[in-house]
Design a protein around this motif. Structure first.
Motif, PDB file in Angstrom:
ATOM      1  N   GLY A   1      -3.461  -1.196  -8.712  1.00 42.17           N
ATOM      2  CA  GLY A   1      -4.840  -0.486  -8.642  1.00 42.17           C
ATOM      3  C   GLY A   1      -4.476   0.918  -7.954  1.00 42.17           C
ATOM      4  O   GLY A   1      -3.647   1.349  -7.392  1.00 42.17           O
ATOM      5  N   GLU A   2      -5.617   1.559  -7.935  1.00 43.16           N
ATOM      6  CA  GLU A   2      -5.815   3.122  -7.341  1.00 43.16           C
ATOM      7  C   GLU A   2      -7.298   3.341  -6.910  1.00 43.16           C
ATOM      8  O   GLU A   2      -7.948   2.953  -7.586  1.00 43.16           O
ATOM      9  CB  GLU A   2      -5.271   3.878  -8.734  1.00 43.16           C
TER      10      GLU A   2
ATOM     11  N   LEU B   1       6.110   6.767  -8.421  1.00 43.09           N
ATOM     12  CA  LEU B   1       5.604   6.314  -7.350  1.00 43.09           C
ATOM     13  C   LEU B   1       6.427   6.681  -5.861  1.00 43.09           C
ATOM     14  O   LEU B   1       6.121   7.092  -4.973  1.00 43.09           O
ATOM     15  CB  LEU B   1       5.356   4.880  -7.050  1.00 43.09           C
ATOM     16  N   ALA B   2       7.849   6.522  -6.095  1.00 38.73           N
ATOM     17  CA  ALA B   2       8.562   7.031  -4.928  1.00 38.73           C
ATOM     18  C   ALA B   2       8.732   8.531  -4.601  1.00 38.73           C
ATOM     19  O   ALA B   2       8.490   8.881  -3.655  1.00 38.73           O
ATOM     20  CB  ALA B   2       9.895   6.425  -5.230  1.00 38.73           C
ATOM     21  N   ARG B   3       8.716   9.144  -5.973  1.00 40.91           N
ATOM     22  CA  ARG B   3       8.727  10.545  -5.896  1.00 40.91           C
ATOM     23  C   ARG B   3       7.650  11.345  -5.209  1.00 40.91           C
ATOM     24  O   ARG B   3       7.641  12.229  -4.533  1.00 40.91           O
ATOM     25  CB  ARG B   3       8.861  11.197  -7.302  1.00 40.91           C
ATOM     26  N   PHE B   4       6.359  10.632  -5.653  1.00 39.42           N
ATOM     27  CA  PHE B   4       5.111  11.345  -5.136  1.00 39.42           C
ATOM     28  C   PHE B   4       4.524  10.870  -3.736  1.00 39.42           C
ATOM     29  O   PHE B   4       3.552  11.191  -3.474  1.00 39.42           O
ATOM     30  CB  PHE B   4       4.123  11.388  -6.104  1.00 39.42           C
ATOM     31  N   SER B   5       5.217   9.557  -3.196  1.00 34.55           N
ATOM     32  CA  SER B   5       4.511   9.026  -1.866  1.00 34.55           C
ATOM     33  C   SER B   5       4.681   9.955  -0.723  1.00 34.55           C
ATOM     34  O   SER B   5       5.718  10.768  -0.698  1.00 34.55           O
ATOM     35  CB  SER B   5       5.535   7.783  -1.815  1.00 34.55           C
ATOM     36  N   VAL B   6       3.777  10.012   0.032  1.00 34.93           N
ATOM     37  CA  VAL B   6       3.710  10.638   1.052  1.00 34.93           C
ATOM     38  C   VAL B   6       4.034   9.754   2.453  1.00 34.93           C
ATOM     39  O   VAL B   6       3.202   8.785   2.185  1.00 34.93           O
ATOM     40  CB  VAL B   6       2.544  11.728   1.049  1.00 34.93           C
TER      41      VAL B   6
ATOM     42  N   LYS C   1      -4.087   9.736  -2.715  1.00 35.54           N
ATOM     43  CA  LYS C   1      -4.658   8.594  -3.261  1.00 35.54           C
ATOM     44  C   LYS C   1      -3.931   7.301  -2.713  1.00 35.54           C
ATOM     45  O   LYS C   1      -2.696   7.540  -2.253  1.00 35.54           O
ATOM     46  CB  LYS C   1      -4.539   8.638  -4.756  1.00 35.54           C
ATOM     47  N   VAL C   2      -4.341   6.110  -2.828  1.00 33.45           N
ATOM     48  CA  VAL C   2      -3.718   5.066  -2.465  1.00 33.45           C
ATOM     49  C   VAL C   2      -3.376   4.161  -3.847  1.00 33.45           C
ATOM     50  O   VAL C   2      -4.426   3.922  -4.530  1.00 33.45           O
ATOM     51  CB  VAL C   2      -4.567   4.195  -1.299  1.00 33.45           C
ATOM     52  N   ILE C   3      -2.311   3.836  -3.992  1.00 30.17           N
ATOM     53  CA  ILE C   3      -1.913   2.873  -4.876  1.00 30.17           C
ATOM     54  C   ILE C   3      -1.650   1.538  -4.452  1.00 30.17           C
ATOM     55  O   ILE C   3      -1.138   1.298  -3.108  1.00 30.17           O
ATOM     56  CB  ILE C   3      -0.601   3.232  -5.761  1.00 30.17           C
ATOM     57  N   VAL C   4      -2.367   0.377  -4.967  1.00 27.13           N
ATOM     58  CA  VAL C   4      -2.357  -0.893  -4.476  1.00 27.13           C
ATOM     59  C   VAL C   4      -1.369  -1.718  -5.233  1.00 27.13           C
ATOM     60  O   VAL C   4      -1.452  -1.681  -6.859  1.00 27.13           O
ATOM     61  CB  VAL C   4      -3.664  -1.711  -4.576  1.00 27.13           C
ATOM     62  N   LYS C   5      -0.414  -2.284  -4.839  1.00 25.59           N
ATOM     63  CA  LYS C   5       0.400  -3.490  -5.638  1.00 25.59           C
ATOM     64  C   LYS C   5       0.108  -4.947  -5.052  1.00 25.59           C
ATOM     65  O   LYS C   5       0.195  -5.239  -3.855  1.00 25.59           O
ATOM     66  CB  LYS C   5       1.896  -3.234  -5.588  1.00 25.59           C
TER      67      LYS C   5
ATOM     68  N   ILE D   1       1.031  -1.230  -0.117  1.00 24.06           N
ATOM     69  CA  ILE D   1      -0.031  -0.001  -0.184  1.00 24.06           C
ATOM     70  C   ILE D   1       0.911   1.212  -0.091  1.00 24.06           C
ATOM     71  O   ILE D   1       1.812   1.335   0.854  1.00 24.06           O
ATOM     72  CB  ILE D   1      -1.132   0.114   1.194  1.00 24.06           C
ATOM     73  N   PHE D   2       0.744   2.039  -0.873  1.00 21.14           N
ATOM     74  CA  PHE D   2       1.309   3.330  -0.967  1.00 21.14           C
ATOM     75  C   PHE D   2       0.364   4.506  -1.100  1.00 21.14           C
ATOM     76  O   PHE D   2      -0.664   4.638  -1.675  1.00 21.14           O
ATOM     77  CB  PHE D   2       2.359   3.405  -2.349  1.00 21.14           C
ATOM     78  N   GLN D   3       0.632   5.467  -0.329  1.00 21.93           N
ATOM     79  CA  GLN D   3      -0.233   6.670  -0.519  1.00 21.93           C
ATOM     80  C   GLN D   3       0.624   7.911  -1.232  1.00 21.93           C
ATOM     81  O   GLN D   3       1.733   8.156  -0.893  1.00 21.93           O
ATOM     82  CB  GLN D   3      -0.524   7.361   0.917  1.00 21.93           C
ATOM     83  N   VAL D   4      -0.081   8.535  -2.390  1.00 17.83           N
ATOM     84  CA  VAL D   4       0.591   9.752  -3.099  1.00 17.83           C
ATOM     85  C   VAL D   4      -0.246  10.874  -3.357  1.00 17.83           C
ATOM     86  O   VAL D   4      -1.529  10.649  -3.110  1.00 17.83           O
ATOM     87  CB  VAL D   4       0.828   8.878  -4.385  1.00 17.83           C
TER      88      VAL D   4
END
Length: 383
Positions: free
Chosen positions: A86-87, A378-383, A71-75, A41-44
């Protein structure tokens, strides 16, 4: 005792046999169940490009704040080695997404009922649904549109978009619309805005571009709205007026009084049927929230009443836009410009952007969603 019943996994596996046979050994196959081994789970937060949303005099305004919503990005990883992405919608709590991830880990994807996916946290559900469809499509060697009923159209009509603009600023928007090859422009409006003047300004710069004005139900009655509605009628260049009022009876009065087609964003399928009964609209914007299969069903329902549709959005990033493109590809009555707008963000988080040519998003035919996550972005915009 012989049991003639088949599980959903067996049916899907049989249906996808031809696709599975052609896949490399790492893909789902004879002994694989597409068991979910891990979900990341990543939050961007990804900003908008400049000059897209509101003119300065219309701020502060909720519309200008939406790009700040995370937004949450799903792997979603499986035992086959396949990964689905997913997003979610914006402002989805990370905790809810984590709860869904814990619920799904260890389950077999092919045992899940994707059209009626039940998860503990409903707000983040869409991101997981998209990731699951992506991984099933990859497993079968099918684009997601095949899982939604098959290809109905190989390109999806899309507009350019802007927020609330004054007549000077919207001329720049009209120029970008033309330069991008778009033939349709969607803009936002409220009762206090100089909407007629803004539409005239677009027509001066781009006379052949058709305009949609979305009023987001900011008027109370037909009587209150009709002066601006008639002004827009008189200018021409209008594709449709979207959601001027909330009440269907008032909307029907507007639809009867104007030549410009009226669009409704329905709250439910019953809302579509009631709008058709009252003659309240000619077009349907499905909105951004239906599940992928629900979208296809809603579009088919609207077709029964001879009401063309488009796919609404919350101004998404590239993964969710790709899911919208796949859904629209399976929905033949989705012929109006759908809000595929990730190109207006500073980054869409996918390696190759949605392919837009001549105001149409070209449907990819690769397995799954047809897009790849950009890990660096993804890494650049993750919060």
């Amino acid at each position: 005792m012989h049991n003639n019943s088949l599980t959903r996994r067996q049916v899907l596996s049989a249906a996808g046999l031809a696709g599975l046979a052609a896949l490399p050994a790492c893909s789902a196959g004879k002994s694989e169940r597409l068991t979910i081994t891990k979900i990341e789970i990543f939050q961007v937060v990804v900003p908008m490009q400049d000059d897209i949303i509101n003119s300065p005099e219309f701020n502060p305004d909720p519309l200008s704040e939406f790009p700040k919503g995370p937004k949450v990005i799903v792997k979603l990883h499986t035992d086959s080695g396949l990964v689905g992405i997913g997003e979610t919608s914006r402002n989805v709590p990370r905790e809810g997404a984590l709860e869904n991830a814990r619920h799904l880990e260890g389950q077999a994807v092919l045992d899940l009922n994707l059209p009626r996916l039940e998860l503990p946290d409903g707000r983040s559900r869409a991101g997981f649904e998209i990731a699951l469809y992506d991984v099933v499509g990859k497993a079968f060697g099918w684009p997601v549109y095949q899982l939604l009923g098959g290809l109905a159209q190989d390109k999806v009509y899309v507009p350019y978009w802007c927020g609330r603009k004054n007549p000077v600023d919207i001329k720049r928007v009209a120029e970008r619309t033309l330069n991008g090859g778009f033939t349709s422009l969607k803009m936002k409006g409220r009762p206090e805005d100089p909407i007629a003047e803004a539409v005239r300004a677009v027509r001066e710069v781009a006379p052949d571009v058709q305009i949609t004005v979305d009023f987001n139900r900011h008027y109370e009655t037909a009587e209150e709205f009709l002066p601006i509605g008639r002004a827009l009628d008189g200018i021409g260049s209008m594709r449709t007026i979207e959601d001027p009022v909330d009440d269907l009876g008032e909307l029907a009065k507007i639809a009867e009084a104007l030549d410009t087609p009226i669009t409704l964003t329905p709250r439910s399928r019953k809302h579509i049927v009631e709008a058709a009964r009252l003659g309240a609209c000619r077009f349907i914007n499905t909105g951004p929230r239906p599940s992928m299969m629900s979208f296809v069903i809603n579009v088919a329902l609207a077709e029964a009443f001879d009401m063309p549709c488009w796919h609404g959005s919350g101004h998404e990033l590239g993964i969710k836009d790709a899911a919208f493109v796949q859904s629209c590809a399976a929905a033949g009555n989705c012929t109006l410009p759908s809000d595929i707008l990730s190109h207006q963000r500073v980054d869409d988080l996918i390696v190759e952007p949605i392919n837009i040519q001549d105001s149409h998003a070209i449907v990819p035919h690769a397995p799954g969603l047809g897009v790849r996550l950009d890990e660096d972005a993804l890494a650049r915009f993750s919060v």
